[in-house]
Design an enzyme around this catalytic site. Structure first.
Site, PDB file in Angstrom:
ATOM      1  N   ASP A 434      41.585   8.016 -18.814  1.00 18.08           N
ATOM      2  CA  ASP A 434      39.541   7.282 -19.952  1.00 18.08           C
ATOM      3  C   ASP A 434      39.170   8.353 -20.506  1.00 18.08           C
ATOM      4  O   ASP A 434      38.561   8.888 -19.754  1.00 18.08           O
ATOM      5  CB  ASP A 434      39.671   6.118 -19.530  1.00 18.08           C
ATOM      6  CG  ASP A 434      38.667   5.544 -20.242  1.00 18.08           C
ATOM      7  OD1 ASP A 434      38.284   5.469 -21.466  1.00 18.08           O
ATOM      8  OD2 ASP A 434      38.451   4.250 -20.010  1.00 18.08           O
ATOM      9  N   HIS A 435      39.277   8.500 -21.593  1.00 20.56           N
ATOM     10  CA  HIS A 435      38.530   9.834 -22.584  1.00 20.56           C
ATOM     11  C   HIS A 435      36.879   9.360 -22.305  1.00 20.56           C
ATOM     12  O   HIS A 435      36.351  10.370 -22.027  1.00 20.56           O
ATOM     13  CB  HIS A 435      39.075  10.202 -23.517  1.00 20.56           C
ATOM     14  CG  HIS A 435      38.469  11.899 -23.999  1.00 20.56           C
ATOM     15  ND1 HIS A 435      37.749  12.221 -22.686  1.00 20.56           N
ATOM     16  CD2 HIS A 435      39.695  12.963 -24.724  1.00 20.56           C
ATOM     17  CE1 HIS A 435      37.817  14.052 -23.238  1.00 20.56           C
ATOM     18  NE2 HIS A 435      38.756  14.227 -24.554  1.00 20.56           N
ATOM     19  N   ARG A 436      36.726   7.910 -21.714  1.00 15.79           N
ATOM     20  CA  ARG A 436      35.234   7.543 -22.060  1.00 15.79           C
ATOM     21  C   ARG A 436      34.557   7.940 -20.378  1.00 15.79           C
ATOM     22  O   ARG A 436      33.562   8.353 -20.572  1.00 15.79           O
ATOM     23  CB  ARG A 436      35.127   6.143 -22.526  1.00 15.79           C
ATOM     24  CG  ARG A 436      35.427   5.849 -23.903  1.00 15.79           C
ATOM     25  CD  ARG A 436      35.630   4.573 -23.419  1.00 15.79           C
ATOM     26  NE  ARG A 436      36.467   3.462 -22.852  1.00 15.79           N
ATOM     27  CZ  ARG A 436      36.839   2.241 -22.530  1.00 15.79           C
ATOM     28  NH1 ARG A 436      35.875   1.620 -23.036  1.00 15.79           N
ATOM     29  NH2 ARG A 436      37.415   2.137 -21.682  1.00 15.79           N
TER      30      ARG A 436
END
Ligand code: CAO
Length: 462
Positions: A434-436
């Site tokens: 998850d790039h967040r």
């Protein structure tokens, strides 16, 4: 107050026309020249204006009636007796759509709108998909999607309403006769745009808190799903989706749409580990416990999660919940669909115990006997297609987790040892994250570390 009969004025070349719209009802107060009904011939539509200001007492026509010059439209209680008998004034035609008016030798013409030769093409739903938003002001209220140049089939009153509301009529799907755009169509368009904006805002507002399960829903602006009559092309059979497929499908959809996924691919040299695994299985043959590569992967992932704690976390609004326990889920393929049982406290268990639990949980999954507890509490998941095949794939993160490891079938490959190529057993790894929460460098380090552990399993002890 005088009762006035309002009649159809001279409608030019048309003899009889159909009443297709009633624009007023008994009790309505109307101004002089206000449109009362819309009539339509095969060539044009027109609005019949009121000759007087007043209150509508009784409608004398209904939808579908055929009327001609002199037909009684309604009875009106005229507000100003002095105006009784006044000629209806022409209503200026809509500039955007005004065709040539029919000849009007006697009285003022009703407002006329050309009927398009064919109904306008169905318009896609409105587009309102903003990029990352700072405020609602950044939202485009609507992006036009219809081709220009077609003349929407709508009365002047509807055009006026559309202009006031900023509705592009070319994008409104008419539901009236001959695809005519009605007042309800315009209002429905506005409602849909507003609903689309609200949905997008809600999704954007909730998306950071993926752990709350929010953020799914419709995407305004997407084209409608293709409606295909499959049977037209050949024989078909319809089957209901299984309950599990419906549930897992909804979860997968939400996770795919809400989580910004990135997948890093890598390889691990498992030559020695595989030899050890085969040896272990020989030794434990009598105990009936079969060890597969997945058990080692679970243990190796625990070590990597300890080294990179952000992977053992969940987003909760603006906070990251970093877990200090290590519950690892594994995707199990069952006749009814995908299930993800969870090995609890994998850090505290040995390879044999993990193998045993895994085979029990996988069997329960196939039998449809997994309890909710056995599927909950996961920190990180592994999806292994190693027993089947393939090289790499993009596994979908199992929310509220922030990463998942996909594994495919190991294969012997030539690897350069500095002097010669050696045949090595290489395991393809695909880590979706998850790039967040995670960035590419951390993901590459996670994979590299996993590769080191799988290459020399003694490192688990470090
Ligand atoms: N490379 C090469 N061979 C592998 C391997 C790998 N990475 N992983 C497993 N194998 C071999 C095993 O050693 C075993 O070999 P033998 O039959 O010769 O002993 C064979 O493949 C079958 O293994 P398995 O699949 O029964 O066992 P597993 O522990 O690897 O997996 C389970 C168990 C439940 C995860 C698996 O059966 C399964 O359901 N996998 C599918 C998961 C899935 O659908 N993921 C996709 C999710 S997205 O839709």
């Amino acid at each position: 107050m005088a009762l006035v009969e309002v009649k159809v004025p001279d409608i030019g070349d048309f003899e009889t026309v159909d009443v297709i719209e009633l624009l007023v009802k008994p009790g309505d107060t109307v101004k002089a020249e206000q449109s009362l009904i819309t009539v339509e011939s095969d060539k044009a539509s027109m609005e019949i204006p009121s000759s007087h200001a007043g209150v509508v007492k009784e409608l004398k026509v209904k939808l579908g009636d055929k009327v001609s010059e002199g037909s009684l439209v309604l009875l009106l209680e005229a507000a100003d007796a002095a105006s009784v008998g006044a000629e209806p004034k022409p209503v200026s035609p809509d500039a955007a759509a005004a065709p040539e008016l029919p000849a009007t030798p006697v009285s003022a013409p009703p407002e006329v709108t050309a009927a398009p030769a064919a109904a306008p093409a169905p318009a896609p739903l409105p587009v309102a998909v903003p990029e990352p938003m700072a405020s609602t002001a950044a939202l485009p209220a609507h992006e036009p999607t219809s081709p220009k140049g077609t003349l929407p089939h709508a009365s002047p009153t509807i055009r006026k309403l559309a202009r006031e509301l900023g509705v592009p009529l070319a994008e409104v799907q008419g539901t009236g006769p001959k695809s005519r755009i009605t007042q309800e169509d315009v209002q429905d368009f506005v409602r849909r745009v507003m609903a689309g904006i609200a949905t997008t805002l809600a999704a954007a507002a909730k998306a950071p808190a993926a752990s709350s399960g929010a953020g799914g829903g419709a995407f305004p602006g997407l084209l409608p799903w293709p409606q295909v009559d499959y049977a037209k092309f050949g024989p078909i059979e319809r089957r209901d989706l299984s309950r599990i497929k419906k549930i897992s499908g909804a979860n997968l959809h939400r996770n795919w749409v809400v989580i910004p996924h990135v997948t890093n691919h890598d390889d691990a040299d498992i030559t020695e580990l595989e030899a050890f695994r085969v040896q272990l299985n020989k030794e434990n043959e009598k105990a009936g416990i079969k060890v597969t590569m997945l058990a080692f992967l679970i243990k190796a992932c625990v070590a990597a999660l300890k080294k990179f704690p952000d992977f053992n976390a969940s987003l909760d609004g603006d906070q990251l919940v970093v877990k200090q326990y290590f519950h690892i889920g594994f995707a199990a393929d069952t006749p009814n669909g995908l299930m993800v049982p969870v090995i609890k406290d994998a850090d505290q268990k040995g390879i044999l115990q993990i193998s045993k639990e895994m085979s029990e949980l996988a069997q329960k999954a196939r039998d449809g006997k997994l309890s909710p507890t056995e599927m909950s509490g996961g920190c990180f998941s592994i999806s292994s297609l190693g027993g089947i095949g393939g090289r790499y794939f993009t596994p979908i993160i199992n929310a509220p987790e922030v990463a998942i490891l996909g594994v495919c079938k190991s294969a012997i490959e030539p690897r350069w040892d500095g002097q010669v190529f050696q045949p090595r057993l290489m395991l393809p790894l695909s880590l979706s994250w998850d790039h967040r929460v995670i960035d590419g460098a951390s993901a590459a380090r996670f994979n590299a570390y996993l590769g080191q552990i799988l290459g020399d399993f003694r490192r688990v002890l470090l």
